[in-house]
Design an enzyme around this catalytic site. Structure first.
Site, PDB file in Angstrom:
ATOM      1  N   HIS A 204      -4.835   5.173   4.849  1.00 54.03           N
ATOM      2  CA  HIS A 204      -4.052   6.475   5.074  1.00 54.03           C
ATOM      3  C   HIS A 204      -3.143   6.298   3.745  1.00 54.03           C
ATOM      4  O   HIS A 204      -3.011   5.430   3.071  1.00 54.03           O
ATOM      5  CB  HIS A 204      -3.064   6.331   6.179  1.00 54.03           C
ATOM      6  CG  HIS A 204      -2.183   7.407   6.374  1.00 54.03           C
ATOM      7  ND1 HIS A 204      -0.922   7.416   5.870  1.00 54.03           N
ATOM      8  CD2 HIS A 204      -2.303   8.567   7.219  1.00 54.03           C
ATOM      9  CE1 HIS A 204      -0.346   8.475   6.138  1.00 54.03           C
ATOM     10  NE2 HIS A 204      -1.134   9.180   7.149  1.00 54.03           N
TER      11      HIS A 204
ATOM     12  N   VAL B   2       0.172   6.126   3.042  1.00 55.39           N
ATOM     13  CA  VAL B   2       1.145   5.200   2.775  1.00 55.39           C
ATOM     14  C   VAL B   2       0.609   3.844   2.840  1.00 55.39           C
ATOM     15  O   VAL B   2       1.594   2.914   2.900  1.00 55.39           O
ATOM     16  CB  VAL B   2       2.197   5.498   4.075  1.00 55.39           C
ATOM     17  CG1 VAL B   2       2.643   6.879   3.755  1.00 55.39           C
ATOM     18  CG2 VAL B   2       1.469   5.310   5.337  1.00 55.39           C
ATOM     19  N   LYS B   3      -0.674   3.547   2.984  1.00 59.99           N
ATOM     20  CA  LYS B   3      -1.188   2.218   2.974  1.00 59.99           C
ATOM     21  C   LYS B   3      -1.227   1.468   1.680  1.00 59.99           C
ATOM     22  O   LYS B   3      -0.982   2.162   0.703  1.00 59.99           O
ATOM     23  CB  LYS B   3      -2.504   1.984   3.975  1.00 59.99           C
ATOM     24  CG  LYS B   3      -2.319   2.581   5.199  1.00 59.99           C
ATOM     25  CD  LYS B   3      -1.107   1.902   6.153  1.00 59.99           C
ATOM     26  CE  LYS B   3      -1.174   1.763   7.460  1.00 59.99           C
ATOM     27  NZ  LYS B   3      -1.082   3.502   8.039  1.00 59.99           N
ATOM     28  N   SER B   4      -1.823   0.228   1.537  1.00 58.13           N
ATOM     29  CA  SER B   4      -2.138  -0.376   0.186  1.00 58.13           C
ATOM     30  C   SER B   4      -2.720   0.296  -0.853  1.00 58.13           C
ATOM     31  O   SER B   4      -2.427   0.447  -2.032  1.00 58.13           O
ATOM     32  CB  SER B   4      -2.669  -1.809   0.433  1.00 58.13           C
ATOM     33  OG  SER B   4      -2.085  -2.666   1.495  1.00 58.13           O
ATOM     34  N   ILE B   5      -3.938   1.070  -0.540  1.00 58.63           N
ATOM     35  CA  ILE B   5      -4.494   1.896  -1.141  1.00 58.63           C
ATOM     36  C   ILE B   5      -5.076   3.200  -0.183  1.00 58.63           C
ATOM     37  O   ILE B   5      -4.680   3.119   1.002  1.00 58.63           O
ATOM     38  CB  ILE B   5      -5.940   1.404  -1.980  1.00 58.63           C
ATOM     39  CG1 ILE B   5      -6.955   1.033  -0.444  1.00 58.63           C
ATOM     40  CG2 ILE B   5      -5.812   0.122  -2.689  1.00 58.63           C
ATOM     41  CD1 ILE B   5      -8.304   0.864  -1.258  1.00 58.63           C
TER      42      ILE B   5
END
Length: 409
Positions: free
Chosen positions: A215, A217-220
């Site tokens: 998603h 807002v995640k790491s990638i």
């Protein structure tokens, strides 16, 4: 007041990402093409695991993980025959079959031990598979507490599902030991933790099945997207089938549908964006860690809140930077949060205990003390790769100023 609104987390898109997306748009396939295969292989290599299957979301991947458990428990022989692995039971499920209760034909219900502090998708996908979540309490770092879980085991408990809260891996070795001791499968919802690790092993990879989110807002990011990873070829085989309509392709136009499946596929555009983002993941995590360490020092010994400390064996993705408010301020948290947002500091609460939602009321779950205290105290503040130390200082100063104001009220 900050000049621009700073969200608690966000994506980082550069020109390389833009060119990668444009490249995918001019490819021969916009779905089911070469980039998806490359992305899955690259994820498996990055995590040092055997198999990775990509999905349109981590929620879809969770659904499939629980579907695999459901079919193996309730429909052992028919499911193995259906998927073409009838002779491979011992290879597939290396766990001991305690009194045969896990895989008995007359087994009618399934329960899974899990945490109440997670996004609701974790347990909604259990319910969608007619699996009952059994909630254990948490440690004050937000992760599921192993102590006391043994007393919650039921005759129909077949798995444990942990969540790597805020990007901090659970103690993977302890969870592996617990699962093996009690003949449980272990699902690691590592949606927050892609790229994190525990004792040098990538988060989620010691579990029977690991789940990751891509998603925004995640790491990638792949915009929306997720992955299911496993060392088990059979689990990956089922996941791939359910991800794409349950269809097995044979020749050009001769194919068979052998199980109920969906269109849970990640498209080529998302896969190509993911490949581009993966090239920068270490820089993303380094920047998040830099911001988090700045906060650690800047907020040290303040009288308003404290922050959970990471274990030395954990490398966190810093998906969240949570504050835990002093008990004197928890009753003012909503007002504090609203004022911070008015001052352009994007805050959020992660999470309301799942058993408090209306959907879960018929289960009559008990109140869990740590989970309740954590929820009432927790406030996530901005921490992401688009920030500079200068911006982080302005965020921190605004936070301390607002907290000081409400401490005096």
């Amino acid at each position: 007041m900050l000049e621009n609104f700073i969200p608690y987390s966000t994506q980082s898109i550069n020109q390389d990402d833009e060119m990668a997306v444009i490249e995918s748009l001019h490819s021969s396939h916009l779905t089911q093409g070469k980039y998806l295969i490359e992305f899955e292989n690259t994820i498996a290599k990055f995590l040092q695991t055997q198999h990775a299957v990509c999905f349109n979301s981590a929620t879809s991947a969770l659904y499939v993980a629980f579907r695999i458990i459901k079919e193996l428990v309730l429909e052992k022989e028919t499911s193995l025959k259906k998927y073409g692995h009838l002779d491979a039971l011992q290879k597939i499920l290396y766990l001991k079959d305690r009194d045969n209760f896990h895989f008995a034909h007359n087994h009618k219900t399934i329960s899974i031990l899990t945490t109440p502090i997670s996004f609701v998708a974790t347990t909604n996908m259990m319910l969608e598979n007619d699996i009952t979540p059994i909630f254990g309490d948490i440690c004050m770092d937000g992760n599921l507490k192993l102590e006391g879980l043994e007393s919650l085991l039921r005759d129909d408990t077949v798995a444990i599902c942990s969540v790597d809260y805020a990007g901090n891996s659970v103690d993977m070795e302890a969870f592996r030991e617990f699962a093996t001791k009690h003949n449980l499968l272990w699902i690691s919802d590592s949606s927050h933790a892609f790229g994190g690790s525990f004792n040098g092993k990538k988060a989620g990879t010691l579990a029977d099945i690991g789940i990751f989110s891509f998603h925004a807002v995640k790491s990638i990011t792949t915009c929306e997207g997720g992955a299911l990873v496993s060392e088990n070829a059979f689990f990956a085989h089922i996941a791939s089938l359910i991800c794409s309509h349950g269809i097995v392709k044979k020749t050009l136009y001769n194919h068979d549908c052998i199980t109920l499946g969906f269109n849970f596929r990640l498209n080529e555009i998302g896969a190509r964006l993911g490949l581009s983002q993966l090239q920068r993941i270490e820089s993303f995590l380094t920047k998040r860690e830099e911001i988090a360490r700045f906060y650690d020092k800047y907020f040290k010994d303040n009288p308003y809140f404290f922050t959970p400390k990471n274990h030395s064996s954990v490398i966190s993705t810093r998906h969240l930077y949570p504050l835990l408010l002093d008990s004197s301020l928890t009753c003012k948290k909503e007002a504090i949060a609203n004022e911070l947002v008015q001052n352009h500091v994007g805050v959020q609460v992660h999470y309301k205990p799942i058993y408090n939602f209306s959907l879960y009321q018929p289960f009559n779950y008990p109140i869990l003390r740590n989970a309740e205290d954590f929820y009432h105290a927790e406030l996530s503040i901005p921490c992401h790769q688009n920030m500079t130390i200068g911006i982080a200082k302005k965020v921190a100063d605004t936070i301390l100023s607002v907290f000081e104001k409400y401490a005096k009220k």
